[in-house]
Scaffold this active site. Structure first.
Site, mmCIF file in Angstrom:
data_model
loop_
_atom_site.group_PDB
_atom_site.id
_atom_site.type_symbol
_atom_site.label_atom_id
_atom_site.label_comp_id
_atom_site.label_asym_id
_atom_site.label_seq_id
_atom_site.Cartn_x
_atom_site.Cartn_y
_atom_site.Cartn_z
ATOM 1 N N HIS A 54 0.822 -1.208 0.000
ATOM 2 C CA HIS A 54 0.000 0.000 0.000
ATOM 3 C C HIS A 54 0.858 1.262 0.000
ATOM 4 O O HIS A 54 0.504 2.264 -0.619
ATOM 5 C CB HIS A 54 -0.907 -0.005 1.239
ATOM 6 N N HIS A 105 -9.715 2.980 0.017
ATOM 7 C CA HIS A 105 -9.753 2.499 1.400
ATOM 8 C C HIS A 105 -10.620 1.242 1.414
ATOM 9 O O HIS A 105 -11.596 1.140 2.157
ATOM 10 C CB HIS A 105 -10.297 3.571 2.347
#
Length: 752
Positions: A54, A105
């Site tokens: 990420h 997200h």
């Protein structure tokens, strides 16, 4: 007692939990090699979160470099900031700059739907704030499993409530986005958030720590145990379908604190007391310190034990990994620290001097006077692993492409066409989404001039000149599954078209690239093809990529999501009062089709709804010249005030565009379909098309515009006072019947 650097040197063989922190053996070995010793516990925590997929983009950065070939200029001038900055910044004229970016997200929103979505909004808003801009609007492209699936009933209300709750509390209008349902998103919803901000050119800020002796100040919320390894770790692994796990890893948001943080930061900018600024996103203090130091000209010393804590039991490693929300880090000259702290106190925002910029090239973090981190910040923030993952074109793709949707059985009679239309408008992906959008404040701040369900969101920037911007996000994952190169280009084309039909000039994009596991060679093929498709498409359209986000590991129980390269397009309009809305407006207006309809049913909603989720054949062909020509016509027609309405054709084709245009103001339409198969004319999803309505007095000039730009123009019929959709020679459907079918689908499931 903390694990110090001295202790690490003296105890080289201590077993460390590198695997539990998401590192591979070779990555751990690489960290030891970089340091010339084993890492301390704090260093291991930093590297593990900063080297996660990420944060480090370790599987994607070799492919993202392709965007570097694009011209770093828009039709309005050079980019002021681009890839590598917190967000892209675009000159829109009159001394204004707009900064915008999309982030994902996804996994946190599956684990804890409300907080996952809320903190996704909060994080992207701080990215925009860190550029020196006032956030002025948000958008949210969302993807869920099947509407009727049990877990969708769990995650969708929480996610929608989280997006709305956080954005509404911040006073930011939510002006657009998407809501899409597909079985591949079951157990792996996509929550993408886009924010746009406004500033003057001279207000642009950079995330870097320069000037030895300058102070490093943390301000905002205190640090808690929520979100330890949250987005960074959650978004770097796959899920199983057994249900929510890792609940403590999801951050908890406080929008009221963020609102104070925004106003406080803007006053700090105005006071001229900030030299460098970084928001706290994924990886928390690990990210803020290492990125600020590595982007600057020196090193940094930080005293971790002075960081304000909500939970005094946190270890140094936990403090470094915490992703608690509503926190920023600023670099401030010593003589301006007093004023900085004074402004923070005025806004009731906690602020603490935690360190200073140094002459060296080391990031040194101490805990009660003992050194627990001593690293080159570049090795943490930028020199992480780079993987050139195996890539393989899937064996199944030829078989899927050969399963031609154009060969599927079609409605032939008027009665069958009417039944098809009713079934399609009630389908989850074409039905009314106001159950979602009514939970968002679309008009707060008073500058929203277009918002859902319009084709794009539009905001007034200057109240005197009426300068404005337009934004649209788009992606059809079904198209990208059939051909990821063309699917990414079709997302680009649709976002371009959505902005243009409202009258704005498309100028630049951000992207949010959502894919399955990068350890799957077929997923990496999809990813590479999508990147090349975007690069080639952006070169044709002249719209640079200003930045964006990659989200991998979107799979559940071995099932990858549809490749979903979401494109967010920014447009600029010189006068928002000249915008063109989507709904039919005046009885007697002529209704026209722009563009050419081909037999292109592959990946269409028609194939999905009428043929049991059929996904085969090839997607429509993008035509960039036709898209740009259509855009030029729509922008010119908007400036000249020729049109009453305009609506792009995309999901559901002409039929869906007619229904949405008619239902907007409850005005009917009577039309004759162009020659050819009526099912293709109604439901094909060919690109570069729009419908418009206009008064008779505009027709001669509009025809001339279309001829000048080579855009095919076909008269369909006219807007009527009869509340019905009449396709002459085929069927007539009352608008009330269509509205009932269109509006009740989502409420029937969610309110049950």
């Amino acid at each position: 007692m903390a694990d110090t650097v001295e202790n690490a040197v003296n105890t080289p063989d201590v077993q460390q939990p590198w695997a539990e922190l998401g590192l591979k053996q070779d990555e751990y070995d690489s960290i030891r090699q970089i340091l010339g010793r084993r890492p301390t516990g704090a260093e291991l925590a930093m590297y593990s979160v900063m080297w996660s997929e990420h944060c480090s983009y370790k599987s994607s950065k070799v492919h993202l470099k392709r965007f570097g070939v694009l011209e770093q200029t828009t039709p309005r001038g050079p980019l002021l900031a681009g890839i590598g900055d917190n967000a892209g910044a675009v000159d829109i004229g009159q001394g204004y700059a707009v900064t915008f970016k999309a982030e994902s997200h996804n996994h946190p929103s599956y684990v804890e739907p409300y907080q996952g979505a809320a903190t996704g909004v909060g994080g992207i808003v701080r990215d925009i704030l860190a550029m020196g801009a006032r956030p002025i609007g948000v958008m949210d492209p969302l993807r869920f499993g099947p509407l009727h699936a049990p877990d969708t009933k769990r995650v969708m209300p929480g996610i929608v409530s989280g997006v709305g709750g956080y954005g509404n509390c911040l006073g930011l209008p939510n002006i657009g986005g998407e809501v899409v349902f597909d079985k591949t998103y079951y157990g792996n919803p996509l929550v993408n958030a886009l924010c746009v901000g406004l500033m003057k050119h001279e207000d642009l800020k950079r995330a870097q720590a320069t000037g030895a002796g300058n102070k490093v100040i943390m301000y905002g919320a205190a640090t808690g145990g929520d979100g330890i390894g949250g987005a960074s770790i959650l978004a770097s692994e796959t899920f199983d379908a057994d249900g929510p796990v890792k609940r403590p890893s999801v951050q908890v948001g406080d929008p009221f604190m963020e609102k104070l943080l925004i106003e406080c930061t803007l006053e700090l900018f105005e006071a001229g007391v900030i030299n460098g600024l970084q928001d706290f996103g994924a990886a928390g203090i690990s990210c803020a310190t290492s990125e600020l130091a590595s982007a600057g000209s020196g090193g940094m010393n930080v005293e971790l034990d002075v960081v304000p804590l909500r939970d005094p039991s946190l270890s140094p490693e936990e403090i470094l990994m915490s992703e608690s929300q509503e926190r920023m880090m600023a670099v401030v000259e010593p003589g301006k620290v007093g004023r900085f702290l004074e402004i923070c106190a005025k806004w009731d925002v906690l602020a603490t001097v935690v360190g200073e910029v140094t002459d060296g090239d080391r990031l040194i973090i101490t805990w009660h006077g003992e050194t627990i981190v001593d690293v080159d910040p570049k090795t943490v923030a930028h020199d992480g692993p780079t993987y050139n993952r195996p890539i393989a074109r899937p064996d199944w793709i030829d078989e899927v492409n050969a399963d031609d949707a154009n060969a599927l059985e079609r409605a032939k009679t008027g009665e069958e066409l009417a039944a098809t239309l009713k079934k399609m408008v009630a389908s989850p992906n074409l039905c009314d989404k106001s159950w979602v959008t009514s939970q968002y404040d679309r008009y707060v701040r008073g500058n929203s001039v277009l918002a859902q369900p319009e084709d794009s969101g539009m905001l007034r920037i200057d109240e005197k000149t009426n300068l404005g911007i337009s934004l649209a996000t788009d992606c059809n994952g079904r198209f990208a599954f059939l051909n990821p190169y063309l699917g990414a280009q079709l997302a680009l084309c649709e976002s371009y078209r959505n902005v243009a039909v409202g009258g704005a000039e498309p100028v630049a994009i951000t992207d949010c690239l959502n894919f399955g596991s990068p350890e799957d060679p077929e997923v990496m093929w999809q990813f590479q093809e999508a990147i090349i498709g975007l690069v080639d498409g952006c070169q044709k359209l002249g719209t640079p990529v200003t930045g964006g986000n990659v989200s991998f590991y979107n799979q559940t129980d071995g099932t990858n999501i549809l490749p979903t390269p979401v494109v967010g397009m920014l447009g600029v309009i010189d006068d928002v009062t000249k915008r063109t809305p989507m709904g039919f407006a005046h009885e007697g207006d002529g209704v026209f089709l722009l563009g050419t309809t081909q037999e292109e049913m592959g990946g269409s909603v028609w194939a999905q709804v009428m043929h049991d989720d059929h996904l085969g054949g090839v997607p429509p062909q993008p035509d960039f010249d036709a898209e740009m020509a259509l855009g030029r016509v729509m922008i010119a027609a908007s400036k000249e005030g020729l049109l009453s309405s305009a609506h792009d054709l995309a999901d559901g084709g002409l039929a869906q565009a007619l229904v949405e245009s008619a239902l907007r103001k409850n005005l009917g339409v009577a039309l004759t379909l162009p020659e050819g198969d009526p099912c293709v004319q109604l439901f094909s999803e060919s690109a570069a098309r729009a419908i418009v309505s206009l008064p008779a007095g505009s027709l001669t000039r509009f025809k001339a515009l279309c001829e000048e730009h080579g855009v095919p123009l076909t008269r369909l019929g006219e807007v009527t006072g009869n509340p019905e959709l009449e396709v002459q020679g085929q069927f007539t459907l009352p608008l009330a019947e269509l509205r009932e079918a269109w509006e009740t689908t989502i409420p029937a499931v969610m309110n049950a």
